[in-house]
Each structure stands twice: as structure tokens, then as C-alpha cells.
Design a protein around this motif. Structure first.
Motif, mmCIF file in Angstrom:
data_model
loop_
_atom_site.group_PDB
_atom_site.id
_atom_site.type_symbol
_atom_site.label_atom_id
_atom_site.label_comp_id
_atom_site.label_asym_id
_atom_site.label_seq_id
_atom_site.Cartn_x
_atom_site.Cartn_y
_atom_site.Cartn_z
ATOM 1 N N MET A 277 0.855 -1.180 0.000
ATOM 2 C CA MET A 277 0.000 0.000 0.000
ATOM 3 C C MET A 277 0.892 1.232 0.000
ATOM 4 N N PRO A 278 0.862 2.032 -1.057
ATOM 5 C CA PRO A 278 1.711 3.224 -1.100
ATOM 6 C C PRO A 278 1.448 4.139 0.090
ATOM 7 N N SER A 279 2.491 4.852 0.497
ATOM 8 C CA SER A 279 2.401 5.686 1.692
ATOM 9 C C SER A 279 3.127 6.989 1.445
ATOM 10 N N GLU A 280 2.721 8.029 2.166
ATOM 11 C CA GLU A 280 3.433 9.293 2.087
ATOM 12 C C GLU A 280 3.169 10.099 3.346
ATOM 13 N N PHE A 281 4.096 10.961 3.653
ATOM 14 C CA PHE A 281 4.103 11.709 4.904
ATOM 15 C C PHE A 281 2.783 12.408 5.170
ATOM 16 N N LYS A 282 2.272 13.137 4.197
ATOM 17 C CA LYS A 282 1.098 13.977 4.436
ATOM 18 C C LYS A 282 -0.157 13.167 4.729
ATOM 19 N N LYS A 283 -0.123 11.866 4.422
ATOM 20 C CA LYS A 283 -1.289 11.029 4.653
ATOM 21 C C LYS A 283 -1.369 10.511 6.093
ATOM 22 N N LEU A 284 -0.307 10.696 6.874
ATOM 23 C CA LEU A 284 -0.292 10.258 8.281
ATOM 24 C C LEU A 284 -0.591 8.758 8.393
ATOM 25 N N GLU A 285 0.061 7.965 7.548
ATOM 26 C CA GLU A 285 -0.276 6.555 7.400
ATOM 27 C C GLU A 285 -0.234 5.742 8.689
ATOM 28 N N ALA A 291 0.753 6.259 17.971
ATOM 29 C CA ALA A 291 -0.009 6.611 19.166
ATOM 30 C C ALA A 291 -0.146 5.425 20.108
ATOM 31 N N ASP A 292 -0.361 4.243 19.578
ATOM 32 C CA ASP A 292 -0.517 3.058 20.425
ATOM 33 C C ASP A 292 0.760 2.737 21.200
ATOM 34 N N PHE A 293 1.914 2.867 20.550
ATOM 35 C CA PHE A 293 3.125 2.251 21.086
ATOM 36 C C PHE A 293 4.059 3.176 21.862
ATOM 37 N N PHE A 302 13.108 10.232 19.039
ATOM 38 C CA PHE A 302 13.070 10.285 17.582
ATOM 39 C C PHE A 302 13.477 11.660 17.046
ATOM 40 N N ASP A 303 13.556 12.662 17.926
ATOM 41 C CA ASP A 303 13.708 14.053 17.491
ATOM 42 C C ASP A 303 12.575 14.405 16.535
ATOM 43 N N GLN A 304 11.341 14.166 17.014
ATOM 44 C CA GLN A 304 10.139 14.371 16.227
ATOM 45 C C GLN A 304 9.173 15.281 16.981
ATOM 46 N N ASP A 305 8.038 15.570 16.356
ATOM 47 C CA ASP A 305 7.053 16.454 16.978
ATOM 48 C C ASP A 305 5.763 15.731 17.337
ATOM 49 N N MET A 306 5.757 14.390 17.259
ATOM 50 C CA MET A 306 4.541 13.618 17.530
ATOM 51 C C MET A 306 4.531 13.102 18.957
ATOM 52 N N ASP A 307 3.362 13.150 19.580
ATOM 53 C CA ASP A 307 3.192 12.610 20.925
ATOM 54 C C ASP A 307 2.524 11.239 20.849
ATOM 55 N N GLY A 308 3.051 10.271 21.582
ATOM 56 C CA GLY A 308 2.426 8.961 21.672
ATOM 57 C C GLY A 308 1.522 8.878 22.888
ATOM 58 N N ASN A 309 0.769 7.786 22.966
ATOM 59 C CA ASN A 309 -0.136 7.562 24.092
ATOM 60 C C ASN A 309 0.369 6.515 25.076
ATOM 61 N N ASN A 310 1.521 5.886 24.745
ATOM 62 C CA ASN A 310 2.200 4.989 25.681
ATOM 63 C C ASN A 310 1.340 3.817 26.137
ATOM 64 N N GLY A 311 0.753 3.109 25.162
ATOM 65 C CA GLY A 311 -0.097 1.996 25.533
ATOM 66 C C GLY A 311 0.507 0.633 25.305
ATOM 67 N N ALA A 312 0.862 0.332 24.052
ATOM 68 C CA ALA A 312 1.211 -1.033 23.670
ATOM 69 C C ALA A 312 2.701 -1.312 23.785
ATOM 70 N N HIS A 313 3.031 -2.577 23.911
ATOM 71 C CA HIS A 313 4.416 -3.035 23.979
ATOM 72 C C HIS A 313 4.461 -4.531 23.748
ATOM 73 N N LEU A 314 5.653 -5.071 23.605
ATOM 74 C CA LEU A 314 5.808 -6.519 23.517
ATOM 75 C C LEU A 314 5.419 -7.149 24.850
ATOM 76 N N THR A 315 4.841 -8.341 24.798
ATOM 77 C CA THR A 315 4.640 -9.066 26.049
ATOM 78 C C THR A 315 6.018 -9.389 26.641
ATOM 79 N N ILE A 421 9.061 -3.459 25.976
ATOM 80 C CA ILE A 421 9.852 -3.051 24.818
ATOM 81 C C ILE A 421 8.912 -2.603 23.705
ATOM 82 N N ARG A 422 9.323 -1.552 22.980
ATOM 83 C CA ARG A 422 8.480 -0.982 21.941
ATOM 84 C C ARG A 422 9.060 -1.312 20.561
#
Length: 560
Positions: A277-285, A291-293, A302-315, A421-422
Motif C-alpha cells: 500500500m503506497p504511503s506518504e508523509f502527508k497522509k499520516l499513514e 499513538a498506540d506504542f 526520535f527528534d520528532q514532533d509527535m506525541d504517543g499515548n504509551n499503551g502497547a508493547h511486547l509481552t 519493549i516498543r
């Protein structure tokens, strides 16, 4: 003007976020004769339902596959993530017909079918010669849509068993067809599509299109899981198709020489991708996965501007005291299932431009400059350190709930902000290279899966040596100089080694539940904080109550 039936109007009116909403008034007033002005318009109509397929492969469908199985969990972390018990219900296999993940997946399946049938109806009526296009081109376009309908029905069969079989938008309020009938319908669609689809050519730049090998791969998947779907083993049939794909009968594909070639920023160039499935930045794929992880402060990592929700991880692979769970359970412990020296097991590090190492966030959390990242909950102002454990370590100490680590329970309710672990399966660049963000396409089918299907089929049909060779053909690229310290052998291969191989190669790719069900392990095996139920009805999800309320002809799956 088009006549819209219940399946079309309900599905289009209830499109979820992540899909482009279709304007009902506009859409009902447009006919093929007035809309199509050029080949570009034909392609726009053809690929419209593919955007839904991209959404469909993530979010709630992914959650049903992974959060119900042994590799991932969303633990309650203090005041966060209990979510009314939703995450525990799926981990403990206590879901109900009212759970929203299940409703969204039922609805999403039928939406995909409705959108695809709608596109097919338009293109089928169109005279391609008016656009200087051949009859063969029209047949190929319609075959793509047949294969896409089959894709949705294949997933619906996996999640729910029999579903209503729609062949046009004129039908409405249909009852469910049987598992066998839906299996046969999906098989028929794929066989017909294979006949009319072109094989991928070296100069084929139409990313996201379904070619002959993709339809053949879906047919191999259908046969591969036939014992789960209709109670009939079809491993010989699946083996034949998988071998033909590898032998390039359906087009020229090859295993990628790099472990991250199929997931990296330039994976559209990977020879391994059969359908993506093609992907691109502006589509927020991949925003839902991020957000989950990821932790709220992982943006600094990451030196990014996105906030996660800190939910999921490896068992977890380890108990609170550090001992491995591998001595207790044959499934789960995904991080420790990776061998030492596996290039994927390394911590994720972005090196600039499009280069990176590893695919896990583990250990001390630091910025790219090496500065410590601190927590904001249990470890407010203290260094974050992601551990392969689930326990309330912050509750240990003088005058606290627990006096020692040995007293700590490890279960779904006992997480904290640094728990688990994420996974970084989709690489994330820094802001300086933000044009690369979400630039990696989403692999829907890749050649490594065909190798593994062929390997497992050979194992089940008695050829352990060939099975081992096929697993090893993929495994070796994940180690320095292609030197695998723990290759699969005819002597060591068994059910659990095969499940481990599926887990390692395809971790986080939204398929784990299906693999466990095929091995009759989903309801019979124990893993971290999960006891087997031995309840066979749990191999299928229930028909959502919302669906039955809207269509009284639907019947519920047994056991619900």
C-alpha cells in the motif's frame, strides 16, 4: 442515477476516520458517462477502494490479530489504559459482540466490498476504447477489483467465518453464507483474477496495484488456512502455488538481501514486495501505530514532533526478578525469541538521511545527542528505562506497597510508564529528514511469507529438510555476513520452532492470531498472563450486535 442498496448507503455513511468520506449527494448524481473524461479518471475510480484496504490493514483489524495473541499487550499503566477493561478482555479472550474493535472490523470488511463493487460497476459499464484502452486493460482492471473483493472476504472469513456474499450493490439485508460458501466464492474470485491480471514487469511503476502474483498469493493463503476455515487441510494445494510464485511463474520477485529492505524508507524498490500500500508523509499513514506504542516523551528520542499515548508493547520475556519466561511457556516472550546477533534485535538508531539500525526501543531512553529522557508518571523527572518486564517496580521500597521485587505480580493490570519493549517496524526519521516520515509503503504481501508458507506446507507434508532450508533462506539475511548462529534443522523443527519463525519474521505485521489458530494454539496454549480456554468458538469473533440490529437476517456465531 445510481440505485444504492443498504450495503452501500450504510457503509458509505458510516465511514470511519482514516477513509475519505464520500459525499452522498455528489456521488448519487454522477454516472460513468459524465464522470470519466480520461485514463486518469479511470485510475482514480479503480484505486479508490484501495485506500480503504490500506486503512483496513491497520488499526482495529491489526489489534484483533495482535492484542489477542502472545506477542503484544496494552497493560494498564497506573491511571492510564484501563479503558473500561477493553484491553484485558481481548488479552484474556473475553470479548463480546458489543466490543467496538469487532464492530469496526465487520463494518470495515463490508465497506471495502461495497466500495470495490461500486468501482467495478462503474468500470464494467465503461467503453475503454473511447480512451484508447484495450479490452485486455479493462479485463485486468476488473480483475484487480475481483481480487480486492476476495481480499476483504478472505479477511472476513478469518475473523468471522461465513459472511453475506454480495455480488452487486442491488442486494440488501442478505443472510450470512456458510464458511464453505464464502471460501468457495473467494476461491472463485481469485482464480478468475489470476487469469486476467498481468504479471509484474521490470518497468511496472504502478505502486499498490494487484498483479498476478498477489492474487496467487491470496489463493495460497486461503488454502494454507483452509483447515481452520472449512475443516479441510489443503497444504498440498497451497504448496503448489507457493512454489510457483517462488519459481517466478507469476512474475519476477526475489528475497531482499537486507533485513530492513522490505520495511525501510525506500521499500517501494524492494524486489520482495508482491503487493504493498503506497504511503506518504502527508497522509499520516502510521499515526495510529505511533499513538498506540510510544511514550509521550519518545518524540525526544526520535527528534520528532509527535506525541504517543504509551499503551502497547511486547509481552514480557522476563519475570519481575529477571528470570526468563521461556522456561514456563512455549509461546510469547517475543524479544528473547530473537537470537543474539540478530540485526533486528538491536536498539533502533536513526543515522540520518534514510539509514537506521535495529527495530526496538529498549533500555535507557536518550535523545540522539545522548541526553537522558525523563518520565512524567511513575518516574516523573527520573530517567526512563524500557524493560522487558511488566510490574510496578515504582511500588517497591520502604513504606511502599511491596518490600521487595520478589513480591511483585506481573499481569495486565500492573504496568507502569516504562513497561515493555516498543517495536519500531516502520522507521521514523528526525525532523531534519521529515520528508521521509511515513514514506515506507505498507507491505501487504511479500515473498518471505511465500517462503514461510512453502516451508510450513513442506513440514506438514513430511519434508522437514526442505522446510528447514526455506526458513533458513530468509533467516540468514538478519545476521552479519549471513552467518546464522541458530539455523533451523530437520532435527530441530517442530510446531513451536515454526511458530517462533513466524513470530520473528512477521512481528507486528498483523497476522499472529491467524498463525496460532492454524496450529490450534490460540485457545489451547498458555503465554504471559493468559490461560488457555479450550473454547473453540473463540477462534471466530462474534457477529457484532450492531450488525444484527441493522439486519435481522444475520445469525450469531455459536458460543456467543
Amino acid at each position: 442515477m445510481k440505485k444504492y442498496s443498504t450495503i452501500a448507503t450504510i457503509c458509505l455513511a458510516l465511514l470511519v476516520s482514516g477513509c475519505t468520506k464520500l459525499d452522498q449527494e455528489f456521488y448519487s448524481s454522477v454516472t460513468p458517462d459524465t464522470f470519466f473524461k480520461s485514463e486518469k479518471d479511470i485510475k482514480a475510480a479503480l484505486f479508490r477502494p484501495f485506500t480503504h484496504a490500506k486503512w483496513y490493514l491497520g488499526e482495529d483489524r491489526w489489534r484483533l490479530q495482535e492484542y489477542t495473541a502472545d506477542n503484544f499487550a496494552v497493560t494498564t499503566k497506573g491511571r492510564h489504559w484501563y479503558n473500561g477493561g477493553e484491553n484485558e478482555r481481548f488479552h484474556y479472550h473475553r470479548w463480546t459482540p458489543d466490543d467496538n474493535w469487532i464492530w469496526e472490523s465487520w463494518r470495515g470488511t463490508l465497506m471495502g466490498i461495497a466500495l470495490t463493487l461500486d468501482a467495478k460497476s462503474d468500470l464494467d459499464k465503461l467503453d475503454y476504447t473511447k480512451f484508447a484502452l484495450t479490452a485486455e486493460r479493462k479485463a485486468a482492471d476488473l480483475a484487480q477489483l475481483d481480487a480486492l473483493v476476495a481480499f476483504f472476504y478472505l479477511r472476513g472469513l478469518d475473523y468471522f467465518g461465513g459472511m453475506p456474499i454480495f455480488e452487486s450493490l442491488e442486494q440488501e439485508s442478505l443472510p450470512r453464507n456458510s464458511d464453505q460458501e464464502l471460501f468457495d466464492h473467494t476461491e472463485k474470485l481469485l482464480k478468475a483474477a489470476i487469469e486476467n491480471l498481468p504479471a509484474k514487469k521490470a518497468d511496472d511503476k504502478e505502486e499498490g496495484a494487484i498483479r498476478k502474483a498477489a492474487a496467487a498469493a491470496m489463493l495460497a493463503q486461503l488454502y494454507f488456512n483452509a483447515e481452520s476455515y472449512i475443516g479441510k487441510p489443503m497444504y498440498a494445494e497451497s504448496r503448489k502455488i507457493a512454489q510457483d510464485i517462488i519459481d517466478k511463474v507469476y512474475g519476477d520477485y526475489a528475497l531482499d538481501s537486507k533485513w530492513n529492505g522490505v520495511h525501510g524508507f525506500k521499500n517501494n524498490l524492494s524486489p520482495e514486495i508482491i503487493w504493498s500500500m503506497p504511503s506518504e508523509f502527508k497522509k499520516l499513514e502510521y499515526n495510529w501505530f505511533y499513538a498506540d506504542f510510544y511514550h509521550y516523551n519518545t518524540r525526544q528520542f526520535f527528534d520528532q514532533d509527535m506525541d504517543g499515548n504509551n499503551g502497547a508493547h511486547l509481552t514480557p520475556s522476563r519475570k519481575p526478578n529477571g528470570a526468563l519466561y521461556t522456561a514456563d511457556f512455549k509461546l510469547g516472550a517475543p524479544f528473547e525469541t530473537f537470537d543474539k546477533g540478530d540485526l533486528r534485535k538491536a536498539p533502533y538508531v536513526y543515522h540520518g538521511t534514510d539509514q537506521y539500525d535495529g527495530m526496538f526501543i529498549v533500555g535507557p531512553h536518550k535523545t540522539p545527542e545522548g541526553e537522558t529522557i525523563v518520565g512524567g508518571e511513575e518516574y516523573n523527572g527520573l530517567p526512563l528505562n524500557f524493560v522487558d518486564q511488566v510490574a510496578r517496580f515504582s511500588d517497591v521500597g520502604p513504606k511502599k506497597k511491596y518490600s521487595s521485587i520478589d513480591q511483585l505480580p506481573s499481569k495486565m493490570s500492573e504496568g507502569e510508564e516504562n513497561t515493555g519493549i516498543r517495536l519500531v517496524k516502520v522507521p521514523i526519521p528526525n525532523l531534519a529528514n521529515n520528508e521521509l516520515r511515513w514514506g515506507a509503503d505498507l507491505p501487504a504481501i511479500r515473498l518471505a511469507e511465500i517462503y514461510y508458507i512453502l516451508a510450513e506446507c513442506n513440514y506438514r507434508l513430511g519434508d522437514k529438510q526442505r522446510a528447514a532450508e526455506l526458513f533458513n533462506a530468509v533467516r540468514k539475511r538478519n545476521f552479519a555476513n549471513n552467518v546464522d548462529p541458530n539455523p533451523v534443522t530437520a532435527a530441530s523443527i517442530d510446531k513451536y520452532r515454526i511458530l517462533d519463525e513466524w513470530s520473528i519474521e512477521f512481528i507486528g505485521e498483523g497476522r499472529r492470531r491467524t498463525d496460532l489458530i492454524r496450529w490450534k494454539a490460540f485457545i489451547t496454549e498458555e503465554w504471559w498472563d493468559h490461560k488457555p480456554s479450550n473454547a473453540t468458538h473463540l477462534n471466530r469473533f462474534p457477529v457484532p450486535n450492531k450488525a444484527i440490529a441493522g439486519n435481522s437476517n444475520l445469525t450469531q456465531n455459536p458460543g456467543y
